[in-house]
Design a protein around this motif. Sequence first.
Motif, short mmCIF file in Angstrom:
data_model
loop_
_atom_site.label_atom_id
_atom_site.label_comp_id
_atom_site.label_asym_id
_atom_site.label_seq_id
_atom_site.Cartn_x
_atom_site.Cartn_y
_atom_site.Cartn_z
N GLY A 155 -21.43 -24.15 -33.75
CA GLY A 155 -21.51 -25.57 -33.42
C GLY A 155 -22.76 -26.24 -33.94
N ARG A 156 -23.42 -25.61 -34.92
CA ARG A 156 -24.67 -26.14 -35.46
C ARG A 156 -24.57 -26.27 -36.97
NH1 ARG A 156 -29.49 -22.51 -33.42
NH2 ARG A 156 -30.65 -24.19 -34.48
N SER A 157 -25.46 -27.08 -37.54
CA SER A 157 -25.48 -27.25 -38.99
C SER A 157 -26.20 -26.08 -39.66
CB SER A 157 -26.19 -28.56 -39.36
OG SER A 157 -27.60 -28.44 -39.19
N ILE A 158 -25.88 -25.85 -40.93
CA ILE A 158 -26.54 -24.77 -41.67
C ILE A 158 -28.04 -25.05 -41.84
CG2 ILE A 158 -26.59 -23.46 -43.82
CD1 ILE A 158 -24.16 -22.90 -42.02
N PRO A 159 -28.49 -26.27 -42.16
CA PRO A 159 -29.94 -26.49 -42.25
C PRO A 159 -30.67 -26.14 -40.96
CG PRO A 159 -28.78 -28.28 -43.31
CD PRO A 159 -27.74 -27.45 -42.64
N ASP A 160 -30.11 -26.50 -39.80
CA ASP A 160 -30.76 -26.16 -38.53
C ASP A 160 -30.82 -24.65 -38.33
OD1 ASP A 160 -31.20 -28.79 -37.91
OD2 ASP A 160 -29.55 -28.96 -36.49
N LEU A 161 -29.71 -23.98 -38.60
CA LEU A 161 -29.67 -22.52 -38.43
C LEU A 161 -30.63 -21.84 -39.39
CD1 LEU A 161 -25.80 -22.12 -38.15
CD2 LEU A 161 -27.43 -21.58 -36.34
N LEU A 162 -30.65 -22.30 -40.63
CA LEU A 162 -31.51 -21.67 -41.64
C LEU A 162 -32.98 -21.88 -41.31
CD1 LEU A 162 -30.60 -20.12 -44.23
CD2 LEU A 162 -31.33 -22.11 -45.52
N ASP A 163 -33.30 -23.08 -40.85
CA ASP A 163 -34.70 -23.36 -40.51
C ASP A 163 -35.17 -22.46 -39.37
OD1 ASP A 163 -37.17 -24.67 -40.67
OD2 ASP A 163 -36.57 -26.18 -39.20
N GLU A 164 -34.33 -22.32 -38.36
CA GLU A 164 -34.71 -21.50 -37.21
C GLU A 164 -34.81 -20.02 -37.55
OE1 GLU A 164 -32.79 -19.92 -33.00
OE2 GLU A 164 -32.10 -21.83 -33.82
N HIS A 165 -33.81 -19.52 -38.24
CA HIS A 165 -33.68 -18.07 -38.42
C HIS A 165 -34.37 -17.53 -39.66
CE1 HIS A 165 -31.01 -17.39 -35.04
NE2 HIS A 165 -30.24 -18.40 -35.43
N LEU A 166 -34.56 -18.37 -40.69
CA LEU A 166 -35.13 -17.86 -41.94
C LEU A 166 -36.37 -18.62 -42.41
CD1 LEU A 166 -31.97 -16.97 -44.05
CD2 LEU A 166 -33.70 -15.39 -43.21
N MET A 167 -36.26 -19.93 -42.54
CA MET A 167 -37.37 -20.69 -43.12
C MET A 167 -38.64 -20.55 -42.30
SD MET A 167 -35.87 -21.68 -45.74
CE MET A 167 -34.58 -22.56 -46.59
N GLY A 168 -38.52 -20.69 -40.98
CA GLY A 168 -39.68 -20.55 -40.13
C GLY A 168 -40.31 -19.17 -40.21
N PRO A 169 -39.53 -18.11 -39.93
CA PRO A 169 -40.10 -16.76 -40.00
C PRO A 169 -40.63 -16.38 -41.38
CG PRO A 169 -38.05 -16.74 -38.76
CD PRO A 169 -38.17 -18.11 -39.36
#
Length: 383
Positions: A234-248
């Motif tokens: 139920g979430r967008s790919i940019p939000d998911l990617l930022d949380e799970h990959l870009m940030g870490p």
Amino acid sequence: MKWIRRIAIAALAVLVLAGGAALWKREEIGRLMAVNSLFAPDRIVANFSNMDEAFLSTPISTGPGTPLPRGPEVALPEGAEDWIADRAVTGLVVLHDGAITHESYHLGTTKDDLRISWSVAKSFLSLLTGILVEEGALSLDDPVTRHVPALGGTAYGGATVEDVLQMESGVTFDEDYFDRDSDINRMGRTVALGGALDDFTAALTGTNRMPGGEMRYVSIDTHVIGMVLRGATGRSIPDLLDEHLMGPLGIGASYYVTDGEGVAFVLGGLNMTTRDYAKMGAMVERGGRVGDLQVVPEAWIDASTVPSANTAPGGMRYGYQWWMPRDARPGEIMAQGVYGQFVYIDRISDVVIAVNGADLGFRGDGVSAGNIEMFRRIAAAQG
């Protein structure tokens, strides 16, 4: 008089609406013209650094990112300079033991350019898929229709998540980048004109083999992965990617090209610096870890980066949105995109090579083999 005032107000409203429509049409035409000139020899380098000026886009990460450590400078092997020129390389970052040993930019580009990934983006999406599988949001055996009911009755009606990860959906899709009327170019025009990629995908009904059969590289399968991840969370790919990959990963400014609905162009629309592409490679090279943090499950790294798809004999091999050379050595993995985008990983030698380019000759005879040979020589030079 009141009636005159009413007519004047109505006429003004029509003019405002017409002006708005004209502005919208002008933007739409501008994007279409951008598609038609995207790969023009005199514009391709600049275009690949400024995709947000030609297309709709959405930010992923907006922070400064974290720097990569620097190690001793290592000279490139003989012939590398000619290769850089011949292949129109714009950015080259080499890591050994996680530290930069070579970094150079060419054809007027700089370390700050946010370069288009093209299909290197597919490997990022694979990493995100592995994280969400580990979290229990979906499984590889799930039919794609479990998470995207709209694909029932389409070419994807019988495909599983694993089928689309391995490009084995069975969909009929023409990936010829040089045929103006191919499916891949029709899809590009859909993006340029502000259409909806989900609708474009749901309109595909033709199949040419059973799901799980022969692997045939079709980028629309990756869009379906994105649809599945959005449906499962139920979430967008940019939000998911930022949380799970870009940030870490400590990735700085980055963005996706999007369609007219704001849906990320996950099969090739990722943009970031060459250094940040290298950060992704370093994480994969370390089994999904960044320092002491397990970003991507190591089991997913191991499973997704080995030949598992039913590729044709004698050609490049494929896993879950990752490539391996046909004569792959242990631990040798590649993310690659058209026109010279690469993240080459040698897990045995602890080497990562990130490349951005504007190579109009990328499909020429021997080019792919020559690139792999150069990557291996650069890796060997690290000692």
